[in-house]
Design an enzyme around this catalytic site. Sequence first.
Site, PDB file in Angstrom:
ATOM      1  CG  ASP A 218      45.503  -2.535 -12.854  1.00 48.07           C
ATOM      2  OD1 ASP A 218      46.276  -3.491 -12.966  1.00 48.07           O
ATOM      3  OD2 ASP A 218      45.883  -1.344 -12.923  1.00 48.07           O
ATOM      4  CD  GLU A 284      47.715  -5.896  -9.637  1.00 49.28           C
ATOM      5  OE1 GLU A 284      48.868  -6.057 -10.026  1.00 49.28           O
ATOM      6  OE2 GLU A 284      47.119  -4.797  -9.746  1.00 49.28           O
TER       7      GLU A 284
HETATM    8  C1  BGC Z   1      49.098  -4.295 -13.719  1.00 52.91           C
HETATM    9  C2  BGC Z   1      50.309  -3.825 -14.426  1.00 52.91           C
HETATM   10  C3  BGC Z   1      50.156  -2.342 -14.679  1.00 52.91           C
HETATM   11  C4  BGC Z   1      49.851  -1.583 -13.400  1.00 52.91           C
HETATM   12  C5  BGC Z   1      49.355  -0.213 -13.657  1.00 52.91           C
HETATM   13  C6  BGC Z   1      49.277  -3.538 -12.432  1.00 52.91           C
HETATM   14  O1  BGC Z   1      49.075  -4.030 -11.327  1.00 52.91           O
HETATM   15  O2  BGC Z   1      49.018  -5.674 -13.533  1.00 52.91           O
HETATM   16  O3  BGC Z   1      50.568  -4.533 -15.594  1.00 52.91           O
HETATM   17  O4  BGC Z   1      51.352  -1.858 -15.211  1.00 52.91           O
HETATM   18  O5  BGC Z   1      48.880  -2.232 -12.664  1.00 52.91           O
HETATM   19  O6  BGC Z   1      48.061  -0.247 -14.167  1.00 52.91           O
END
Ligand code: BGC
Length: 538
Positions: A218, A284
């Site tokens: 994340d 991500e």
């Molecule tokens: C996740 C989100 C989340 C955020 C904070 C993101 O990139 O995919 O759903 O709200 O990170 O953790």
Amino acid sequence: MTQHHPDRTTGEPAHWWRDAVVYQVYVRSFADSDGDGIGDLPGITSRLPYLRDLGVDALWLTPFYTSPQHDHGYDVADYRDVDPLFGTLADADELVARTHELGLRLIVDVVPNHTSNEHAWFRAALEAGPGSPERARYLFRDGRGADGSEPPNNWQSVFGGPAWTRVEDGPGEAGQWYLHLFDSTQPDLDWRNPEVGDLFEDVLRFWLERGVDGFRVDVAHGLLKEEGLRDQVRGDEAGDAPHAMVERVVQDEPMWDQPEVHEVYRRWHKVLADYPGDRMSVAEAWTRGTPGALARYVRDDEMSQAFNFAWLLAPWSAGAFAEVITTTFASLEDVDAIPTWVLSNHDVVRHTTRYGGGPQGLARARAATLTMLALPGASYLYQGEELGLEQVDVEPAFRQDPSWFRTGEPGRDGCRVPIPWSGSEAPFGFGPGTDQPWIPQPATWSPLSVAAQTRTAGSTLELYRSALATRRTFAHTAGDHVEMLDLGEDVLAFHRGPLTVALNCGTAPVPVPAGEVIASSGDLPGGVLPPDTAVWLR
Ligand code: BGC
């Protein structure tokens, strides 16, 4: 290194994840086993045969760890336990075991940028006060202005409003501020503190030992901030991008994509390599520089993959899609990595709706998905897209996205509505309860349920099933070379090995290219490729 290349003698990929189709499970909205209206781990376990039969290779679970759920689990209070809402560690073990029995792999989320404000470390930091080692695990700073009442810098939260919240440093005594790039319940960790790296190495090992096959990381580009935490120089707003992550982003980004972040992933690469079974990681990372910025996350000694959000952000245009394909491959050349493709996830408006909704939005979504599934590399699917679900306009009373509370904008709940499995009314087989689940499902979803679409000719579910089955016949052997074809400016077309793919983004039918049709996203009446339709030929 040649680790990313397939083994040309057996046709098997060198890495299982290289051309995997990964299905994203949004845990609270997939399947509910206990009737509380919220999905859980035993619910997922009970539905694994569905995913096997759909034909995916792996599932990625959004966070199910102990959490007060202010951001639906992306606010973790204990990284090594399961939230009672979703089950127990024994349920997680059972899910891992059953996934493997069915020949599937399991990827879990890791949230290293921030903890929950209910994590033991953050509680200790509040207790211990300024200058303490406990505070040094987070980014606490004194405020600006004579009385420290101004935030330490001008950074904005991705969810809206200032990225800083002030705490009390004694009863009734205004104190320091802490940084949170997301909600105020998600304090950012200080990754320059070695204790933080050690914590996450332990967390990775904890789940690797329980048998997970990989991690979705994340906010992978956020962990390190530019030293000194200087003000951001604000440029032009990013325009009308369909995603909160990029809408508020400006040109100068001292909080994102700092060079030191790559040290973290070099360390994680070594941790994963300690375990048998080809464990993987996927970043991500909403990098906004050159496509090369994303490629840096997938260098040989870092992560396995990174989500290619450029594909998801592209407008409905053959030229735009072609441009993404070309630049994606060009950017990965130097790092010898393989791309990923994604159209929907739990943070963005569902692609049926992005492409206009209704019958045309659905036709386009099906065509874009079919095109994506022909490309070399891994594809990520988001639960419910195989049913052709649209974004739901969730009534304000049911909205739970922290960005809704911080900005008053609708937020992301509309793509997180529990999916319909069967039956003619809510909860459509989502769980044993009879009430609406945590976000009400639209009454109109009855014909979209898994049961309603199964063995229904032309249904979106059957399109996904047959496309995934056909993909298996070429995914390992068709090679990685994509040759773009010129079939006019409205048509995206390419060869990949023996495969020809065409997607008509225009408003007039075009001739179907030569070859035997092996899949199409819609009917091809009279040998033409209608608008909003894609075809695979051999
Ligand atoms: C996740 C989100 C989340 C955020 C904070 C993101 O990139 O995919 O759903 O709200 O990170 O953790």
